[in-house]
Design a protein around this motif. Sequence first.
Motif, PDB file in Angstrom:
ATOM      1  N   GLU A 199       0.830  -1.197   0.000  1.00 18.82           N
ATOM      2  CA  GLU A 199       0.000   0.000   0.000  1.00 18.82           C
ATOM      3  C   GLU A 199       0.866   1.249   0.000  1.00 18.82           C
ATOM      4  O   GLU A 199       1.898   1.326   0.669  1.00 18.82           O
ATOM      5  CB  GLU A 199      -0.918   0.005   1.224  1.00 18.82           C
ATOM      6  N   GLU A 200       0.444   2.254  -0.783  1.00 18.26           N
ATOM      7  CA  GLU A 200       1.159   3.521  -0.868  1.00 18.26           C
ATOM      8  C   GLU A 200       0.165   4.658  -0.776  1.00 18.26           C
ATOM      9  O   GLU A 200      -1.028   4.484  -1.018  1.00 18.26           O
ATOM     10  CB  GLU A 200       1.926   3.625  -2.191  1.00 18.26           C
ATOM     11  N   SER A 201       0.683   5.821  -0.435  1.00 19.07           N
ATOM     12  CA  SER A 201      -0.148   7.025  -0.385  1.00 19.07           C
ATOM     13  C   SER A 201       0.478   8.104  -1.245  1.00 19.07           C
ATOM     14  O   SER A 201       1.706   8.257  -1.285  1.00 19.07           O
ATOM     15  CB  SER A 201      -0.290   7.533   1.058  1.00 19.07           C
ATOM     16  N   ILE A 202      -0.373   8.866  -1.947  1.00 16.81           N
ATOM     17  CA  ILE A 202       0.116   9.948  -2.793  1.00 16.81           C
ATOM     18  C   ILE A 202      -0.709  11.208  -2.506  1.00 16.81           C
ATOM     19  O   ILE A 202      -1.851  11.129  -2.050  1.00 16.81           O
ATOM     20  CB  ILE A 202       0.029   9.606  -4.292  1.00 16.81           C
ATOM     21  N   LEU A 203      -0.114  12.350  -2.779  1.00 22.77           N
ATOM     22  CA  LEU A 203      -0.786  13.636  -2.616  1.00 22.77           C
ATOM     23  C   LEU A 203      -1.157  14.159  -3.991  1.00 22.77           C
ATOM     24  O   LEU A 203      -0.288  14.307  -4.863  1.00 22.77           O
ATOM     25  CB  LEU A 203       0.138  14.631  -1.895  1.00 22.77           C
ATOM     26  N   VAL A 204      -2.445  14.410  -4.194  1.00 29.53           N
ATOM     27  CA  VAL A 204      -2.941  14.871  -5.490  1.00 29.53           C
ATOM     28  C   VAL A 204      -3.355  16.336  -5.380  1.00 29.53           C
ATOM     29  O   VAL A 204      -4.169  16.691  -4.525  1.00 29.53           O
ATOM     30  CB  VAL A 204      -4.147  14.022  -5.961  1.00 29.53           C
ATOM     31  N   TYR A 205      -2.789  17.181  -6.253  1.00 30.70           N
ATOM     32  CA  TYR A 205      -3.189  18.577  -6.349  1.00 30.70           C
ATOM     33  C   TYR A 205      -4.114  18.727  -7.561  1.00 30.70           C
ATOM     34  O   TYR A 205      -3.762  18.294  -8.657  1.00 30.70           O
ATOM     35  CB  TYR A 205      -1.966  19.489  -6.534  1.00 30.70           C
ATOM     36  N   ASP A 206      -5.248  19.338  -7.363  1.00 34.31           N
ATOM     37  CA  ASP A 206      -6.210  19.552  -8.452  1.00 34.31           C
ATOM     38  C   ASP A 206      -6.553  21.030  -8.501  1.00 34.31           C
ATOM     39  O   ASP A 206      -7.411  21.496  -7.757  1.00 34.31           O
ATOM     40  CB  ASP A 206      -7.466  18.697  -8.226  1.00 34.31           C
ATOM     41  N   LEU A 207      -5.847  21.756  -9.371  1.00 31.73           N
ATOM     42  CA  LEU A 207      -6.105  23.184  -9.546  1.00 31.73           C
ATOM     43  C   LEU A 207      -6.956  23.355 -10.797  1.00 31.73           C
ATOM     44  O   LEU A 207      -6.467  23.225 -11.921  1.00 31.73           O
ATOM     45  CB  LEU A 207      -4.796  23.968  -9.689  1.00 31.73           C
ATOM     46  N   GLY A 208      -8.244  23.596 -10.600  1.00 31.03           N
ATOM     47  CA  GLY A 208      -9.169  23.707 -11.720  1.00 31.03           C
ATOM     48  C   GLY A 208      -9.484  25.146 -12.062  1.00 31.03           C
ATOM     49  O   GLY A 208      -8.820  26.082 -11.609  1.00 31.03           O
ATOM     50  N   GLY A 209     -10.538  25.316 -12.862  1.00 27.20           N
ATOM     51  CA  GLY A 209     -10.924  26.656 -13.267  1.00 27.20           C
ATOM     52  C   GLY A 209     -11.580  27.449 -12.159  1.00 27.20           C
ATOM     53  O   GLY A 209     -11.503  28.675 -12.122  1.00 27.20           O
ATOM     54  N   GLY A 210     -12.245  26.739 -11.223  1.00 28.28           N
ATOM     55  CA  GLY A 210     -12.966  27.447 -10.178  1.00 28.28           C
ATOM     56  C   GLY A 210     -12.605  27.045  -8.765  1.00 28.28           C
ATOM     57  O   GLY A 210     -12.910  27.773  -7.819  1.00 28.28           O
ATOM     58  N   THR A 211     -11.951  25.888  -8.604  1.00 29.01           N
ATOM     59  CA  THR A 211     -11.630  25.406  -7.261  1.00 29.01           C
ATOM     60  C   THR A 211     -10.220  24.825  -7.226  1.00 29.01           C
ATOM     61  O   THR A 211      -9.668  24.426  -8.253  1.00 29.01           O
ATOM     62  CB  THR A 211     -12.622  24.311  -6.810  1.00 29.01           C
ATOM     63  N   PHE A 212      -9.672  24.762  -6.031  1.00 27.87           N
ATOM     64  CA  PHE A 212      -8.367  24.135  -5.812  1.00 27.87           C
ATOM     65  C   PHE A 212      -8.528  23.112  -4.694  1.00 27.87           C
ATOM     66  O   PHE A 212      -8.948  23.452  -3.582  1.00 27.87           O
ATOM     67  CB  PHE A 212      -7.321  25.190  -5.429  1.00 27.87           C
ATOM     68  N   ASP A 213      -8.222  21.870  -4.998  1.00 31.99           N
ATOM     69  CA  ASP A 213      -8.384  20.789  -4.023  1.00 31.99           C
ATOM     70  C   ASP A 213      -7.105  19.980  -3.912  1.00 31.99           C
ATOM     71  O   ASP A 213      -6.383  19.774  -4.900  1.00 31.99           O
ATOM     72  CB  ASP A 213      -9.520  19.840  -4.433  1.00 31.99           C
ATOM     73  N   VAL A 214      -6.834  19.525  -2.708  1.00 34.37           N
ATOM     74  CA  VAL A 214      -5.746  18.571  -2.489  1.00 34.37           C
ATOM     75  C   VAL A 214      -6.333  17.362  -1.772  1.00 34.37           C
ATOM     76  O   VAL A 214      -7.305  17.484  -1.019  1.00 34.37           O
ATOM     77  CB  VAL A 214      -4.597  19.174  -1.657  1.00 34.37           C
ATOM     78  N   ALA A 215      -5.768  16.209  -2.029  1.00 37.03           N
ATOM     79  CA  ALA A 215      -6.282  14.987  -1.410  1.00 37.03           C
ATOM     80  C   ALA A 215      -5.145  13.988  -1.204  1.00 37.03           C
ATOM     81  O   ALA A 215      -4.207  13.916  -2.004  1.00 37.03           O
ATOM     82  CB  ALA A 215      -7.370  14.360  -2.285  1.00 37.03           C
ATOM     83  N   ILE A 216      -5.248  13.245  -0.109  1.00 32.81           N
ATOM     84  CA  ILE A 216      -4.368  12.111   0.124  1.00 32.81           C
ATOM     85  C   ILE A 216      -5.095  10.874  -0.387  1.00 32.81           C
ATOM     86  O   ILE A 216      -6.193  10.551   0.072  1.00 32.81           O
ATOM     87  CB  ILE A 216      -4.036  11.933   1.618  1.00 32.81           C
ATOM     88  N   VAL A 217      -4.508  10.215  -1.359  1.00 30.81           N
ATOM     89  CA  VAL A 217      -5.103   9.006  -1.942  1.00 30.81           C
ATOM     90  C   VAL A 217      -4.194   7.827  -1.645  1.00 30.81           C
ATOM     91  O   VAL A 217      -2.993   7.865  -1.950  1.00 30.81           O
ATOM     92  CB  VAL A 217      -5.283   9.154  -3.466  1.00 30.81           C
ATOM     93  N   SER A 218      -4.744   6.803  -1.034  1.00 30.76           N
ATOM     94  CA  SER A 218      -3.973   5.584  -0.784  1.00 30.76           C
ATOM     95  C   SER A 218      -4.354   4.531  -1.812  1.00 30.76           C
ATOM     96  O   SER A 218      -5.508   4.434  -2.228  1.00 30.76           O
ATOM     97  CB  SER A 218      -4.225   5.059   0.632  1.00 30.76           C
ATOM     98  N   ILE A 219      -3.355   3.762  -2.239  1.00 28.86           N
ATOM     99  CA  ILE A 219      -3.562   2.691  -3.206  1.00 28.86           C
ATOM    100  C   ILE A 219      -3.127   1.388  -2.543  1.00 28.86           C
ATOM    101  O   ILE A 219      -1.960   1.237  -2.160  1.00 28.86           O
ATOM    102  CB  ILE A 219      -2.745   2.937  -4.484  1.00 28.86           C
TER     103      ILE A 219
END
Length: 295
Positions: A199-219
């Motif tokens: 199992e691993e965890s990654i940090l995802v940055y999602d900078l869109g047109g109207g919002t900015f989100d970050v998330a920790i996703v584990s696989i």
Amino acid sequence: MADLDDFSIYFEANETPVFGIDLGTTNSSISVWKDGEVITIPNKSKEKTTPSCVTFLDDGVLVGTTSGTNNHEHSIFDSKRLIGQTFDSVESEIKYFPFHITKDDIGRPKFKVGAKFEAYPEEIAAIVLTSLKKDAEHSTKKEVKNVVITIPAYFNDTQREATQLAARLAQLNVLRIITEPVAAAVAFGYRKNAGKFEEESILVYDLGGGTFDVAIVSIDETGMHHVRSTNGNTRLGGSKFLDKIIDFCLKRVEAMDINHKFTDDEICLLRIECEKAKKALSERRSYKIMVHEMK
């Protein structure tokens, strides 16, 4: 408008493709899996993203852009911010919109355009989805029925259900709702060739047109993706960069001509030109906006 006749994706008669839709706050797109790769289908303007904007006209609706400056007051955008929400929960957001938003009998927000048109956020989303559907059907010559739709990781059950409703209104069958961070992790092929099973965890940055989100996703070891934590800013995105460019232009004009007052139509034209500048500056060091030609 250019047509899509020079872009087509061939499917066998017995193939039933599943389409992926990114229903975004500012822009939306539709893609399909073909021959081991994801193909994003362009719209009638040959763009791979379609602005999530709906303009109400006397003889119908226009998706993707306003039909000239005289109709900017009849255009609804950023409706995703209100989908699945109550009027009270988004009342503080309303001041940022140039169009009129009312509250219905059970407390839901509703757009009111002029004296003739009213629509819920789900209905606006359905109109955008229908436009994407038509573009894909034109290119594939296949009925677009089964889809996977992405949503922000912070969406609650009500917002998820509202997204599902928008899809049903567009006559789409949603096979799965997938969160945007997971979609990003899958799309960019993380661990595709890693050969690892722990199992691993990654940090995802999602900078869109109207919002900015970050998330920790584990696989996990089976390849399943799980969103563990999310955070972000629901009012930070490409639109904020656009606002900064517009402010810069307005201040420059004011410095040159302190008595000039921009009309609504001039502001609309300026916004269009600044949007072009924002996109150009992603690849170029400079871009010229001819503000004086808008007067």
